[in-house]
Write a protein that holds these residues in place. Structure first.
Motif, PDB file in Angstrom:
ATOM      1  N   ALA A  67       0.834  -1.194   0.000  1.00 42.79           N
ATOM      2  CA  ALA A  67       0.000   0.000   0.000  1.00 42.79           C
ATOM      3  C   ALA A  67       0.867   1.241   0.000  1.00 42.79           C
ATOM      4  N   VAL A  68       0.444   2.266  -0.734  1.00 45.59           N
ATOM      5  CA  VAL A  68       1.103   3.566  -0.739  1.00 45.59           C
ATOM      6  C   VAL A  68       0.393   4.445   0.285  1.00 45.59           C
ATOM      7  N   PRO A  69       1.110   5.072   1.214  1.00 42.44           N
ATOM      8  CA  PRO A  69       0.468   5.916   2.217  1.00 42.44           C
ATOM      9  C   PRO A  69      -0.419   6.977   1.590  1.00 42.44           C
ATOM     10  N   PHE A  70      -1.596   7.171   2.147  1.00 46.58           N
ATOM     11  CA  PHE A  70      -2.570   8.118   1.617  1.00 46.58           C
ATOM     12  C   PHE A  70      -2.323   9.533   2.130  1.00 46.58           C
ATOM     13  N   HIS A  71      -1.914   9.668   3.379  1.00 46.97           N
ATOM     14  CA  HIS A  71      -1.741  10.986   3.980  1.00 46.97           C
ATOM     15  C   HIS A  71      -0.378  11.571   3.649  1.00 46.97           C
ATOM     16  N   GLY A  72      -0.319  12.902   3.569  1.00 48.75           N
ATOM     17  CA  GLY A  72       0.958  13.549   3.330  1.00 48.75           C
ATOM     18  C   GLY A  72       0.781  14.979   2.870  1.00 48.75           C
TER      19      GLY A  72
END
Length: 430
Positions: free
Chosen positions: A68-73
């Protein structure tokens, strides 16, 4: 189809701000045992379900594991992130006239995106009320996150007078693109109030994501047009093998690296002093559907093909050089060569980040493939990025004999979702 400035640095961990959870994220099927949680799982799924990963060989391992690629940022994923193999892009018309309804939709979409990018369903599939439709359509059950990223953008129409009170917040750089020479744009494949770019290594995961957002938005938005893509035609991880386009040439050799923070700050991310504070940390996206005359190209000699691009077809080396990444000597190329006309040195330094994909959409009814490039370009300012490059190409690029731009759209891409209390578009609507 543009040649980009050299990208410095090596791919490293995808910097999206959210901490990675220990171990693998649970699959969509496993989550169904939690029963009835639906979108309320958003807070729990936010950071803990996402595993960060590196480039190169790490990227291959991550893809195989369905990471999974982190959603937050600070920035939205799907821009500088390592480019995935598949695309489903959709543009939407906003049907509601109620600002509060639109804001509510964006919050619902954010919650759903938070779940899907973590590899989880957006709700019950077979444990809800039998008398009601399932809250997730179910075709991605058992599939992993597959590096799914979801990226949203706002089109010029959203800022129109007497719609949502946003007319004073339209960024100056969100320009209506001019009609370039040779354009044959289909209105049915152009424009849109909103866009969603879904990229993943599994096409079913990408299609499922857009389908869920369209379902959630029913009655408030409607799909205006969409495009499936395969075989990425550019990379943000330069130690990977450069992908090839449908014409057989390596494409995006000198694209901006996703880990080159200096280049991203200069050419991709909107800065605090750029005139639209709500867009700081965001970007601008130009999407162009470029039809290739495949059959004509396939009857063109190798020498002519290489002269058209300004690179050899095998190694991808520029004219007069031996290796793909050698610095091009533009004057050694023909004046109408694609690489020469698209190069930053020809366009006062204009540089964009590319995330293009190939497409094949059946035939045109005349026995020819409807195939080509779905071009996606991110930049800090459309007026200093895509526009000067395309003006140069449209004027004298000999490649225009084999391609035609048939769809076009431009969007302002807001900054990333910072945490579980944030949502797509908050900086614009707050």
């Amino acid at each position: 189809m543009t040649e980009q400035q050299a990208a410095a640095g090596q791919p490293d961990q995808d910097d999206r701000g959210a901490p990675a959870a220990p171990g693998a994220a649970p699959s969509r099927r496993a989550v169904l045992g939690w029963g009835g949680a639906g979108l309320a799982l958003g807070a729990a799924a936010a950071g803990g379900a996402a595993a960060a990963f590196g480039g190169g060989s790490d990227l291959v391992s991550a893809a195989a594991a369905g990471a999974a690629v982190p959603f937050h940022g600070e920035h939205q994923a799907g821009i500088a992130s390592a480019v995935q193999d598949r695309l489903h892009f959709a543009a939407f018309d906003v049907k509601t006239k109620d600002r509060a309804e639109l804001v509510a939709l964006l919050k619902e979409w954010t919650a759903a995106a938070r779940l899907m990018t973590a590899g989880r369903p957006v709700g019950d599939v077979y444990e809800g009320l039998p008398e009601a439709p399932p809250t997730d359509t179910g075709e991605a059950l058992g599939l992993k996150a597959s590096r799914l990223t979801l990226t949203i953008g706002f089109g010029p129409g959203l800022f129109a007078k007497d719609r949502f009170g946003l007319e004073g917040r339209r960024p100056e750089a969100l320009v209506d693109l001019e009609q370039f020479p040779g354009d044959n744009l289909d209105p049915a494949r152009s424009g849109g109030d909103l866009c969603v770019q879904a990229c993943a290594d599994d096409p079913q995961v990408a299609v499922h994501a857009v389908r869920q957002l369209a379902r959630i938005g029913f009655g408030r938005v409607a799909v205006r047009w969409s495009q499936l893509g395969f075989g990425k035609t550019s990379s943000t991880t330069p130690d990977e093998q450069t992908p090839r386009n449908m014409m057989g040439f390596k494409d995006g050799t000198r694209n901006i690296s996703g880990t080159d923070d200096a280049a991203l700050a200069e050419h991709v991310w909107v800065g605090a002093g750029d005139g639209s504070d709500w867009l700081t940390g965001g970007s601008y996206l130009v999407a162009r559907r470029i039809r290739m005359n495949i059959e004509t190209w396939d009857r063109t000699s190798l020498r002519e093909q290489e002269d058209i691009f300004g690179r050899d077809k095998g190694e991808g080396a520029p004219v007069g050089k031996s290796r793909e990444r050698d610095e091009p000597f533009l004057k050694a190329m023909k004046p109408e060569a694609h690489v020469r006309l698209a190069h930053p040195d020809t366009n006062n330094g204009a540089t964009i980040l590319r995330r293009g994909y190939s497409f094949t959409d059946g035939t045109d009814g005349l026995g020819r493939l409807d195939a080509g490039l779905f071009f996606l370009a991110y930049q800090r300012d459309v007026r200093r990025g895509f526009v000067p490059i395309q003006r140069s190409l449209a004027k004298s690029d000999v490649l225009n004999e084999y391609i035609q731009h048939v769809g076009s759209a431009v969007f302002a891409v807001p900054p990333g979702v910072r945490d579980t209390d944030d949502w797509w578009g908050r900086t614009l609507f707050a």
